[in-house]
Scaffold this active site. Structure first.
Site, short mmCIF file in Angstrom:
data_model
loop_
_atom_site.label_atom_id
_atom_site.label_comp_id
_atom_site.label_asym_id
_atom_site.label_seq_id
_atom_site.Cartn_x
_atom_site.Cartn_y
_atom_site.Cartn_z
N ARG A 107 33.44 -2.78 14.00
CA ARG A 107 32.65 -3.94 13.53
C ARG A 107 31.93 -4.62 14.69
O ARG A 107 30.78 -5.05 14.56
CB ARG A 107 33.59 -4.92 12.83
CG ARG A 107 32.91 -6.14 12.23
CD ARG A 107 33.88 -6.89 11.33
NE ARG A 107 33.39 -8.23 11.05
CZ ARG A 107 34.03 -9.35 11.34
NH1 ARG A 107 35.21 -9.30 11.94
NH2 ARG A 107 33.50 -10.53 11.06
N HIS A 111 27.92 -5.11 14.71
CA HIS A 111 27.31 -6.43 14.64
C HIS A 111 26.47 -6.76 15.86
O HIS A 111 25.55 -7.58 15.78
CB HIS A 111 28.40 -7.49 14.41
CG HIS A 111 28.90 -7.52 13.01
ND1 HIS A 111 29.32 -8.68 12.38
CD2 HIS A 111 29.02 -6.54 12.08
CE1 HIS A 111 29.70 -8.40 11.13
NE2 HIS A 111 29.52 -7.09 10.94
N TRP A 272 40.12 -1.40 1.70
CA TRP A 272 39.31 -0.62 0.77
C TRP A 272 40.01 0.68 0.38
O TRP A 272 39.74 1.23 -0.67
CB TRP A 272 37.97 -0.27 1.41
CG TRP A 272 36.98 -1.39 1.48
CD1 TRP A 272 35.98 -1.67 0.58
CD2 TRP A 272 36.87 -2.38 2.50
NE1 TRP A 272 35.26 -2.78 0.99
CE2 TRP A 272 35.78 -3.23 2.18
CE3 TRP A 272 37.58 -2.64 3.68
CZ2 TRP A 272 35.39 -4.31 2.97
CZ3 TRP A 272 37.20 -3.72 4.47
CH2 TRP A 272 36.11 -4.53 4.11
N ASP A 301 29.75 -2.79 -2.25
CA ASP A 301 30.38 -1.48 -2.40
C ASP A 301 30.06 -0.89 -3.77
O ASP A 301 29.68 0.28 -3.88
CB ASP A 301 31.90 -1.59 -2.25
CG ASP A 301 32.35 -2.12 -0.90
OD1 ASP A 301 31.75 -1.71 0.11
OD2 ASP A 301 33.27 -2.95 -0.86
#
Length: 377
Positions: A107, A111, A272, A301
């Site tokens: 991440r 980002h 997830w 999603d």
């Protein structure tokens, strides 16, 4: 701009600072370095900003025999030291083994790069992979909640390897996390130049939201601005096979589930996938089957199986893990380069494997399922 000036085939040797010269006379055995001091700010382990003066521009001599011309000195400048990058990669692997921080390092790299705007030509105004996410002002953007913890993990490595830029370190950590979780080898290049101050951070609002009113349109608005495609969007979304969403950070997900209540790492959040530290194609399988209410499905999603164009790729990846891995590796590499200014301009690699044979002599690799599906639980 901080840079390392290296000979094309030499490694950094920690030479003393002097001025590089070109000589026709017989060479001395000394290796010389010319420093250039650049002001940086960085996050300490307590996540506070401190000024730091770094001097890591290196100019190393390479003497090449030139017959009666004597020795000729050549140098090559790079933003990051390739030798230190390789060492940093090994340190990142050790952190991954003990902290299970694969998702947050992925991440962080995303980002930092994902602020890129293809409609802005100037660097660093265009955003992208430039190390700006190390500054407190950008970490306070809502989409970056919790990423200060990733900085705390990487700052000791940055302190240890001053010849590595933050921009390269963030992308190195992201790609290494994918690979160590059982994902594909990412065709990365390095040499990204860092921004030098918080005033060069992008404005808030360039990263995607999880629950916009029109999820498919929102994804296209954000990723098309970066110059990415529908295939890239779906492939990159598949990285949600790693990690959890924590409601205290994003406003999404359950405080804990049967899959996250015991960790590994800090317990809690909603994942997830069942095995949320293994990179595979289960994200697409689980969304398609909707078989478990303890698994997270965000509006963005669900859009992958609702939008006609996205669905083509999502359906494919749900049944063909190799296709997903191939497309993901390509999309991840593309994302990691967005907006970056490279020194040298073409970048460089730190792969240990030899270059592939010429295309005419190339032998197709035999696919072995275990090679792509293995990973760490």
């Amino acid at each position: 701009m901080a840079a390392n000036c290296l000979p094309p085939t030499a490694t950094l040797s920690g030479a003393a600072p002097t001025t590089t010269t070109h000589r026709r006379s017989p060479p001395s055995p000394a290796t010389t370095v010319s420093p250039s001091s650049v002001s940086f700010h960085f996050l300490s382990s307590s996540a506070s900003l401190k000024p730091l003066r770094l001097s890591h521009q290196r100019r190393l001599k390479v003497r090449v025999s030139g017959g009666d011309l004597g020795a000729v000195v050549a140098t090559k400048c790079v933003a990051s030291d390739p030798v230190q990058l390789k060492s940093a990669r090994e340190d990142i692997k050790e952190i991954l083994k003990t902290t299970f921080c694969h998702p947050i390092l992925v991440r962080l790299g995303w980002h930092d790069a994902g602020t890129y705007n293809k409609n802005i030509e100037e660097w660093p105004q265009r955003g992208g992979a430039n190390g700006s996410l190390r500054f407190d002002v950008e970490q306070k953007h809502a989409a970056n909640a919790g990423l200060v913890n990733a900085m705390k993990l990487l700052q000791p490595i940055k302190d240890k390897y001053a010849g590595v830029t933050y921009a390269d370190l963030f992308q190195l950590a992201s790609a290494t996390a994918i690979e160590e979780a059982g994902g594909p080898k990412i065709p990365m290049k390095y040499g990204r130049v860092d921004v030098t101050g918080p005033e060069q951070c992008p404005e808030e609002g360039r990263l995607p939201d999880a629950g916009p009113p029109s999820p498919a349109d929102h994804l296209r608005d954000v990723f098309y601005r970066m110059g990415l495609t529908d295939k890239d969007i779906v492939a990159l979304s598949g990285a949600h096979t790693l990690g959890r969403s924590r409601p205290e950070r994003s406003g999404w997900g359950k405080p804990e589930t049967k899959y996250t209540k015991d960790g590994p790492g800090a317990p809690g959040g909603q994942s997830w996938t069942v095995k949320w530290l293994r990179f595979d194609n289960s994200y697409f399988k689980d969304i398609k089957e909707k078989r478990d209410e303890d698994l997270l499905v965000l509006p963005t999603d669900a859009a992958l199986f609702e939008d006609p164009s996205f669905k083509v790729y999502a359906e494919k990846y749900a049944v063909d893990e190799k296709a997903f891995f191939d497309d993901y590796a390509e999309a991840h590499a593309k994302l990691s380069n967005l907006g970056a200014k490279f020194d040298p301009p073409e970048g460089f690699t730190i792969n240990d494997e030899p270059p592939p044979p010429p295309a005419a002599a190339a032998i197709p690799e035999k696919f072995v399922a275990a090679k792509y599906s293995s990973g760490k639980d």
